[in-house]
Design a protein around this motif. Structure first.
Motif, PDB file in Angstrom:
ATOM      1  N   ILE A 243      48.224  26.750  49.002  1.00  0.00           N
ATOM      2  CA  ILE A 243      47.541  25.450  49.000  1.00  0.00           C
ATOM      3  C   ILE A 243      47.049  25.178  47.595  1.00  0.00           C
ATOM      4  N   TYR A 244      47.228  23.929  47.152  1.00  0.00           N
ATOM      5  CA  TYR A 244      46.818  23.553  45.804  1.00  0.00           C
ATOM      6  C   TYR A 244      46.452  22.073  45.749  1.00  0.00           C
ATOM      7  N   MET A 245      45.749  21.689  44.670  1.00  0.00           N
ATOM      8  CA  MET A 245      45.441  20.286  44.411  1.00  0.00           C
ATOM      9  C   MET A 245      46.505  19.723  43.483  1.00  0.00           C
ATOM     10  N   SER A 246      47.127  18.625  43.902  1.00  0.00           N
ATOM     11  CA  SER A 246      48.106  17.953  43.057  1.00  0.00           C
ATOM     12  C   SER A 246      47.383  17.185  41.959  1.00  0.00           C
ATOM     13  N   LEU A 247      47.748  17.451  40.709  1.00  0.00           N
ATOM     14  CA  LEU A 247      47.118  16.774  39.581  1.00  0.00           C
ATOM     15  C   LEU A 247      47.454  15.293  39.571  1.00  0.00           C
ATOM     16  N   SER A 248      48.708  14.958  39.807  1.00  0.00           N
ATOM     17  CA  SER A 248      49.145  13.565  39.709  1.00  0.00           C
ATOM     18  C   SER A 248      48.745  12.725  40.912  1.00  0.00           C
ATOM     19  N   GLU A 249      48.815  13.295  42.105  1.00  0.00           N
ATOM     20  CA  GLU A 249      48.519  12.531  43.322  1.00  0.00           C
ATOM     21  C   GLU A 249      47.076  12.685  43.781  1.00  0.00           C
ATOM     22  N   GLN A 250      46.367  13.702  43.262  1.00  0.00           N
ATOM     23  CA  GLN A 250      45.001  13.984  43.696  1.00  0.00           C
ATOM     24  C   GLN A 250      44.935  14.162  45.213  1.00  0.00           C
ATOM     25  N   SER A 251      45.862  14.962  45.721  1.00  0.00           N
ATOM     26  CA  SER A 251      45.901  15.278  47.145  1.00  0.00           C
ATOM     27  C   SER A 251      46.080  16.781  47.307  1.00  0.00           C
ATOM     28  N   LYS A 269      54.049  19.737  51.144  1.00  0.00           N
ATOM     29  CA  LYS A 269      53.632  18.824  52.203  1.00  0.00           C
ATOM     30  C   LYS A 269      52.177  18.433  51.958  1.00  0.00           C
ATOM     31  N   THR A 270      51.863  17.146  52.049  1.00  0.00           N
ATOM     32  CA  THR A 270      50.492  16.683  51.840  1.00  0.00           C
ATOM     33  C   THR A 270      49.651  16.949  53.082  1.00  0.00           C
ATOM     34  N   LEU A 271      48.495  17.611  52.889  1.00  0.00           N
ATOM     35  CA  LEU A 271      47.590  17.920  53.993  1.00  0.00           C
ATOM     36  C   LEU A 271      46.398  16.985  54.065  1.00  0.00           C
ATOM     37  N   PHE A 272      45.912  16.558  52.885  1.00  0.00           N
ATOM     38  CA  PHE A 272      44.616  15.874  52.852  1.00  0.00           C
ATOM     39  C   PHE A 272      44.458  15.201  51.500  1.00  0.00           C
ATOM     40  N   LYS A 273      43.841  14.026  51.492  1.00  0.00           N
ATOM     41  CA  LYS A 273      43.593  13.322  50.237  1.00  0.00           C
ATOM     42  C   LYS A 273      42.118  12.949  50.156  1.00  0.00           C
ATOM     43  N   PRO A 274      41.368  13.546  49.235  1.00  0.00           N
ATOM     44  CA  PRO A 274      39.951  13.215  49.095  1.00  0.00           C
ATOM     45  C   PRO A 274      39.759  11.749  48.683  1.00  0.00           C
ATOM     46  N   GLU A 275      38.581  11.252  48.932  1.00  0.00           N
ATOM     47  CA  GLU A 275      38.262   9.874  48.557  1.00  0.00           C
ATOM     48  C   GLU A 275      38.403   9.695  47.043  1.00  0.00           C
ATOM     49  N   LYS A 276      39.119   8.665  46.651  1.00  0.00           N
ATOM     50  CA  LYS A 276      39.348   8.413  45.234  1.00  0.00           C
ATOM     51  C   LYS A 276      38.070   7.919  44.566  1.00  0.00           C
ATOM     52  N   ILE A 280      37.254  10.508  38.143  1.00  0.00           N
ATOM     53  CA  ILE A 280      37.083  11.848  38.699  1.00  0.00           C
ATOM     54  C   ILE A 280      38.440  12.441  39.061  1.00  0.00           C
ATOM     55  N   LEU A 281      38.704  13.659  38.579  1.00  0.00           N
ATOM     56  CA  LEU A 281      39.910  14.384  38.933  1.00  0.00           C
ATOM     57  C   LEU A 281      39.508  15.667  39.659  1.00  0.00           C
ATOM     58  N   TYR A 282      39.780  15.696  40.956  1.00  0.00           N
ATOM     59  CA  TYR A 282      39.492  16.897  41.736  1.00  0.00           C
ATOM     60  C   TYR A 282      40.431  18.034  41.305  1.00  0.00           C
ATOM     61  N   TYR A 283      40.013  19.257  41.552  1.00  0.00           N
ATOM     62  CA  TYR A 283      40.838  20.399  41.171  1.00  0.00           C
ATOM     63  C   TYR A 283      40.517  21.610  42.035  1.00  0.00           C
ATOM     64  N   SER A 284      41.354  22.634  41.901  1.00  0.00           N
ATOM     65  CA  SER A 284      41.146  23.944  42.547  1.00  0.00           C
ATOM     66  C   SER A 284      40.959  23.845  44.052  1.00  0.00           C
ATOM     67  N   ALA A 285      41.971  23.300  44.739  1.00  0.00           N
ATOM     68  CA  ALA A 285      41.970  23.340  46.201  1.00  0.00           C
ATOM     69  C   ALA A 285      42.512  24.686  46.646  1.00  0.00           C
ATOM     70  N   LYS A 286      41.829  25.314  47.588  1.00  0.00           N
ATOM     71  CA  LYS A 286      42.261  26.639  48.023  1.00  0.00           C
ATOM     72  C   LYS A 286      41.788  26.909  49.438  1.00  0.00           C
ATOM     73  N   GLU A 287      42.550  27.697  50.137  1.00  0.00           N
ATOM     74  CA  GLU A 287      42.214  28.086  51.505  1.00  0.00           C
ATOM     75  C   GLU A 287      41.237  29.253  51.475  1.00  0.00           C
ATOM     76  N   ILE A 288      40.183  29.161  52.304  1.00  0.00           N
ATOM     77  CA  ILE A 288      39.225  30.266  52.374  1.00  0.00           C
ATOM     78  C   ILE A 288      39.135  30.884  53.769  1.00  0.00           C
ATOM     79  N   HIS A 289      39.718  30.201  54.772  1.00  0.00           N
ATOM     80  CA  HIS A 289      39.656  30.738  56.134  1.00  0.00           C
ATOM     81  C   HIS A 289      40.657  29.976  56.988  1.00  0.00           C
ATOM     82  N   HIS A 290      41.199  30.643  58.005  1.00  0.00           N
ATOM     83  CA  HIS A 290      42.051  29.954  58.966  1.00  0.00           C
ATOM     84  C   HIS A 290      41.873  30.560  60.355  1.00  0.00           C
TER      85      HIS A 290
END
Length: 314
Positions: A243-251, A269-276, A280-290
């Motif tokens: 899982i990662y944050m897309s730099l260009s799409e911010q998703s 595959k896109t899972l989630f898109k934070p509010e634009k 602001i450029l979001y970064y460092s999306a990572k899974e911590i639990h499943h």
């Protein structure tokens, strides 16, 4: 900034999550904040210090406690402080030691860290990846960890350890990391592996190539990574997941594959898109639990420099 936590089993049998952080801002909020705001960070904080790494313990997350985990930080004289220490001839103004992910092997906890040189224009120069280690204490006591830097361990030109995954069946350690696009922007995903017994030998690491083979040269994938990415094995779905944050799409995007070597064939595959938010450029999306039904991720919101938690149904 936070990276993937890793599970630690203590000598008395208890298990906790050990969280590592890079630059850690210490101080006080000047006013209450909400995630919905877009704020100028300097206007809302009274920053007292910024150690280049920090360490904390928490309980193992569950779907019941994940929104209220309590963190206990490594400290000296009551103040949060670095657990990876500078040498006498090193200056925190010229060198930052950003902690990355880690893994426990037998009775030792290992943490990878980035060696970062600061530049005059406030930019950073990544000189490579290094490694620190500590005996695992008898019981969960964050201040009982005694991390020391592993001498002569240095891997230039790559950020390794954004996520670290232990394979007991193959006795390997797998790592996600990043390589540079132009010598500055580390936007390519790269994977590495090393036998657990050779973790302290930087010349024993192998890297996944674009054709799914292991070699001495890192392959470059995606080219759109913003900050750290996570690598996990989902024991419920029997798959590996990045899982990662897309730099260009911010998703928040996801890659899945049955074997590590199949990564080159996987499509995002896109899972989630934070509010634009403007500027602001979001970064460092990572899974911590499943769980069997859900994936819990965090991603960094730079307007408040806080990790945001999101729950995604599979």
């Amino acid at each position: 900034d936070g990276v993937n936590p890793f599970r630690v089993k203590f000598e008395n049998g208890e298990e906790k999550l050990l969280w590592t952080f890079g630059d850690t801002i210490l101080g006080e909020w000047k006013k209450p904040i909400t995630a919905a705001e877009t704020l100028k960070f300097s206007d809302i904080t009274d920053m007292k210090a910024m150690p280049s790494n920090s360490l904390a313990l928490s309980d193992i997350p569950t779907k019941r406690n994940i929104e209220k985990l309590k963190f206990v930080f490594y400290s000296e004289n009551g103040e949060t402080t670095q657990f990876i220490k500078y040498k006498k001839n090193e200056s925190p103004f010229l060198l930052r030691l950003w902690a990355n992910g880690g893994v426990q092997i037998a009775k030792t906890a290992y943490v990878y860290y980035m060696r970062i040189k600061t530049c005059k224009n406030s930019d950073f120069d990544v000189s490579g990846t290094e490694l620190a280690k500590s005996p695992v204490p008898e019981k969960p006591d964050i201040n009982a960890f005694t991390f020391k830097r592993v001498e002569n361990f240095h891997i230039p030109g790559i950020i390794l350890g954004d996520s670290v995954l232990r394979s007991f069946s193959k006795n390997y350690v797998f790592l996600s990391g990043r390589t540079a696009k132009d010598g500055k922007k580390y936007v390519y995903l790269s994977l590495a592996k090393v036998k657990a017994r050779n973790i302290e030998q930087s010349d024993k690491y192998l890297y996944l190539s674009q054709d799914g083979k292991w070699s001495g040269k890192p392959g470059k994938f995606i080219g759109d990574i913003s900050g750290e990415a996570s690598l996990v094995y989902d024991e419920y779905d029997k798959i590996f997941r990045i899982i990662y944050m897309s730099l260009s799409e911010q998703s928040v995007k996801c890659l899945t594959f049955s074997n590590i070597e199949n990564l080159p064939e996987s499509k995002p595959k896109t899972l989630f898109k934070p509010e634009k938010k403007k500027g602001i450029l979001y970064y460092s999306a990572k899974e911590i639990h499943h769980t069997p039904e859900s994936i819990y991720i965090i991603y960094m919101n730079p307007s408040i420099y806080q990790p945001m938690l999101a729950k995604i149904e599979k």
